[in-house]
Scaffold this motif. Structure first.
Motif, PDB file in Angstrom:
ATOM      1  N   SER A 153      86.260 104.292  30.604  1.00 28.28           N
ATOM      2  CA  SER A 153      84.820 104.170  31.286  1.00 28.28           C
ATOM      3  C   SER A 153      84.285 105.414  31.485  1.00 28.28           C
ATOM      4  O   SER A 153      84.854 106.602  31.558  1.00 28.28           O
TER       5      SER A 153
ATOM      6  N   GLU B 196      85.719 110.938  36.887  1.00 26.97           N
ATOM      7  CA  GLU B 196      86.857 111.151  37.711  1.00 26.97           C
ATOM      8  C   GLU B 196      87.648 112.143  37.193  1.00 26.97           C
ATOM      9  O   GLU B 196      88.028 113.242  37.794  1.00 26.97           O
TER      10      GLU B 196
ATOM     11  N   LYS C 198      73.927 105.827  36.629  1.00 26.62           N
ATOM     12  CA  LYS C 198      74.929 106.058  37.410  1.00 26.62           C
ATOM     13  C   LYS C 198      75.543 104.629  37.746  1.00 26.62           C
ATOM     14  O   LYS C 198      76.809 104.381  37.832  1.00 26.62           O
ATOM     15  N   GLU C 199      74.647 103.598  38.018  1.00 28.54           N
ATOM     16  CA  GLU C 199      75.004 102.044  38.296  1.00 28.54           C
ATOM     17  C   GLU C 199      75.845 101.642  37.085  1.00 28.54           C
ATOM     18  O   GLU C 199      76.650 100.620  37.278  1.00 28.54           O
ATOM     19  N   ASP C 200      75.623 102.072  35.789  1.00 25.35           N
ATOM     20  CA  ASP C 200      76.349 101.538  34.611  1.00 25.35           C
ATOM     21  C   ASP C 200      77.810 102.216  34.299  1.00 25.35           C
ATOM     22  O   ASP C 200      78.451 101.862  33.355  1.00 25.35           O
ATOM     23  N   TYR C 201      77.968 103.277  35.058  1.00 26.27           N
ATOM     24  CA  TYR C 201      79.321 103.979  34.762  1.00 26.27           C
ATOM     25  C   TYR C 201      80.352 103.049  34.515  1.00 26.27           C
ATOM     26  O   TYR C 201      81.176 103.550  33.623  1.00 26.27           O
ATOM     27  N   ASP C 202      80.793 102.282  35.368  1.00 26.50           N
ATOM     28  CA  ASP C 202      82.017 101.382  35.372  1.00 26.50           C
ATOM     29  C   ASP C 202      82.051 100.484  34.417  1.00 26.50           C
ATOM     30  O   ASP C 202      83.033 100.103  33.640  1.00 26.50           O
ATOM     31  N   SER C 203      80.839 100.144  33.865  1.00 31.11           N
ATOM     32  CA  SER C 203      80.674  99.050  32.855  1.00 31.11           C
ATOM     33  C   SER C 203      80.387  99.639  31.306  1.00 31.11           C
ATOM     34  O   SER C 203      80.115  98.895  30.347  1.00 31.11           O
ATOM     35  N   THR C 204      80.168 101.013  31.404  1.00 31.83           N
ATOM     36  CA  THR C 204      79.976 101.653  30.060  1.00 31.83           C
ATOM     37  C   THR C 204      81.351 102.314  29.650  1.00 31.83           C
ATOM     38  O   THR C 204      81.913 103.031  30.123  1.00 31.83           O
TER      39      THR C 204
ATOM     40  N   SER D  59      82.909 106.179  34.143  1.00 30.99           N
ATOM     41  CA  SER D  59      83.285 106.311  35.588  1.00 30.99           C
ATOM     42  C   SER D  59      84.527 107.124  35.507  1.00 30.99           C
ATOM     43  O   SER D  59      84.933 108.000  36.325  1.00 30.99           O
ATOM     44  N   LYS D  60      85.721 106.792  34.719  1.00 28.50           N
ATOM     45  CA  LYS D  60      86.883 107.449  34.594  1.00 28.50           C
ATOM     46  C   LYS D  60      86.886 108.684  34.326  1.00 28.50           C
ATOM     47  O   LYS D  60      87.360 109.626  34.593  1.00 28.50           O
TER      48      LYS D  60
END
Length: 69
Positions: A21, A27, A46-52, A23-24
């Motif tokens: 992702s 990180e 930013k709100e889509d980082y986990d699902s992209t 977000s990963k």
């Protein structure tokens, strides 16, 4: 293994699930402060980082913002 281009450099990332992702990646790169992530010429909110998710052959640009004059 996922292969992609990050800021013009070829990168590879080994994962158990073949998923990485945004977000990963943020990180792993230990990014903090003001920055933007562009995935295949589109800004990722930013709100889509986990699902992209990054796929083989994707092109990613990460731009940091700095103040100054």
């Amino acid at each position: 293994m996922i292969s992609f281009t990050l800021n013009g450099e070829k990168k590879g990332f080994e994962t158990k699930t073949d998923k990485l992702s945004v977000s990963k990646l943020v990180e792993i790169r230990d990014l903090k402060g003001f920055f933007a992530v562009e995935l295949n010429l589109k800004i990722v909110n930013k709100e889509d980082y986990d699902s992209t998710f990054i796929k083989d052959g994707d092109n990613i640009e990460i731009v940091s913002f700095a103040g100054g004059g």
